[in-house]
Write a protein that holds these residues in place. Structure first.
Motif, PDB file in Angstrom:
ATOM      1  N   ARG A   3       8.818  27.909  -8.740  1.00 20.89           N
ATOM      2  CA  ARG A   3       8.704  27.178  -7.472  1.00 20.89           C
ATOM      3  C   ARG A   3       7.327  26.546  -7.332  1.00 20.89           C
ATOM      4  O   ARG A   3       7.205  25.382  -6.954  1.00 20.89           O
ATOM      5  CB  ARG A   3       9.000  28.130  -6.309  1.00 20.89           C
ATOM      6  N   VAL A   4       6.285  27.290  -7.670  1.00 18.44           N
ATOM      7  CA  VAL A   4       4.912  26.788  -7.546  1.00 18.44           C
ATOM      8  C   VAL A   4       4.669  25.653  -8.539  1.00 18.44           C
ATOM      9  O   VAL A   4       4.118  24.608  -8.178  1.00 18.44           O
ATOM     10  CB  VAL A   4       3.896  27.931  -7.765  1.00 18.44           C
ATOM     11  N   ALA A   7       6.675  22.519  -7.522  1.00 21.49           N
ATOM     12  CA  ALA A   7       6.042  21.873  -6.373  1.00 21.49           C
ATOM     13  C   ALA A   7       4.828  21.069  -6.800  1.00 21.49           C
ATOM     14  O   ALA A   7       4.616  19.952  -6.328  1.00 21.49           O
ATOM     15  CB  ALA A   7       5.648  22.920  -5.328  1.00 21.49           C
ATOM     16  N   SER A  11       4.588  17.094  -6.390  1.00 19.06           N
ATOM     17  CA  SER A  11       3.491  16.615  -5.551  1.00 19.06           C
ATOM     18  C   SER A  11       2.624  15.630  -6.328  1.00 19.06           C
ATOM     19  O   SER A  11       2.272  14.564  -5.817  1.00 19.06           O
ATOM     20  CB  SER A  11       2.660  17.797  -5.062  1.00 19.06           C
ATOM     21  N   VAL A  17       6.369  17.882  -0.639  1.00 19.58           N
ATOM     22  CA  VAL A  17       7.158  19.027  -1.089  1.00 19.58           C
ATOM     23  C   VAL A  17       7.097  20.160  -0.075  1.00 19.58           C
ATOM     24  O   VAL A  17       6.026  20.479   0.438  1.00 19.58           O
ATOM     25  CB  VAL A  17       6.629  19.533  -2.460  1.00 19.58           C
ATOM     26  N   THR A  19       8.692  24.243   0.154  1.00 21.60           N
ATOM     27  CA  THR A  19       9.357  25.249  -0.667  1.00 21.60           C
ATOM     28  C   THR A  19       9.765  26.453   0.173  1.00 21.60           C
ATOM     29  O   THR A  19       9.207  26.712   1.235  1.00 21.60           O
ATOM     30  CB  THR A  19       8.452  25.735  -1.817  1.00 21.60           C
ATOM     31  N   ALA A  20      10.744  27.175  -0.356  1.00 18.80           N
ATOM     32  CA  ALA A  20      11.206  28.407   0.278  1.00 18.80           C
ATOM     33  C   ALA A  20      11.630  29.374  -0.824  1.00 18.80           C
ATOM     34  O   ALA A  20      12.078  28.952  -1.896  1.00 18.80           O
ATOM     35  CB  ALA A  20      12.376  28.123   1.212  1.00 18.80           C
ATOM     36  N   GLY A  21      11.514  30.656  -0.541  1.00 23.12           N
ATOM     37  CA  GLY A  21      11.862  31.677  -1.523  1.00 23.12           C
ATOM     38  C   GLY A  21      13.196  32.342  -1.272  1.00 23.12           C
ATOM     39  O   GLY A  21      13.608  33.200  -2.049  1.00 23.12           O
ATOM     40  N   ALA A  26      14.884  28.376   3.283  1.00 24.90           N
ATOM     41  CA  ALA A  26      15.286  27.021   2.900  1.00 24.90           C
ATOM     42  C   ALA A  26      16.012  26.321   4.046  1.00 24.90           C
ATOM     43  O   ALA A  26      15.739  25.156   4.339  1.00 24.90           O
ATOM     44  CB  ALA A  26      16.170  27.078   1.658  1.00 24.90           C
ATOM     45  N   ASP A  40      17.258  26.578  -7.150  1.00 28.15           N
ATOM     46  CA  ASP A  40      17.316  27.468  -8.310  1.00 28.15           C
ATOM     47  C   ASP A  40      18.542  28.349  -8.154  1.00 28.15           C
ATOM     48  O   ASP A  40      18.833  28.815  -7.044  1.00 28.15           O
ATOM     49  CB  ASP A  40      16.048  28.321  -8.385  1.00 28.15           C
ATOM     50  N   LEU A  43      17.602  33.045  -6.469  1.00 30.06           N
ATOM     51  CA  LEU A  43      16.599  33.117  -5.400  1.00 30.06           C
ATOM     52  C   LEU A  43      16.347  34.591  -5.096  1.00 30.06           C
ATOM     53  O   LEU A  43      16.767  35.103  -4.061  1.00 30.06           O
ATOM     54  CB  LEU A  43      17.090  32.410  -4.140  1.00 30.06           C
TER      55      LEU A  43
END
Length: 120
Positions: A3-4, A7, A11, A17, A19-21, A26, A40, A43
């Motif tokens: 995710r990082v 992003a 970016s 961007v 993001t959510a985990g 989300a 993904d 999650l």
């Protein structure tokens, strides 16, 4: 971790961007308002496909702007959704997202990591 890195790639490619985990995080971002949604298949304990199912229930055309990331060919994937197999190159991700939103792909090689959605 993915995710990082995703992003950062997006970016750097000119995207705003968020993001959510997890699914709740989300949905709180109101993803149906986004130009592109990256999901993904995994999650944490949740499945990204559950998020996609919830989005599709609200907007049947959301698959046109979704990209599913998966590291396992056996992971369940929604029909008619672009899929990017892990591991992938930064350019593959950027090209896939640009394509979903109608932007021009980068000029740094083929999009060989992007696979069309599969039936079943």
């Amino acid at each position: 971790m993915i995710r990082v890195l995703a992003a950062r790639v997006l970016s750097d490619g000119g995207w705003s961007v968020a993001t959510a985990g997890d699914i709740a995080g989300a949905l709180a971002l109101r993803p149906l308002e986004f130009d592109a949604v990256i999901i993904d298949t995994r999650l944490g304990p949740e499945r990204g496909t559950e998020l996609f199912d919830q989005l599709r229930a609200q907007d049947p055309l959301v698959s046109r702007r979704c990209l599913v990331l998966t590291g396992a060919v056996a992971d369940p994937r929604p029909d008619d959704v672009a899929v990017l197999l892990k591991p992938f190159r930064a350019d593959d991700l950027l090209d896939a997202v640009n394509g979903l939103a109608g932007r021009r792909p980068t000029e740094n090689g083929p999009r060989d990591g992007v696979r069309p959605g599969r039936a079943g």
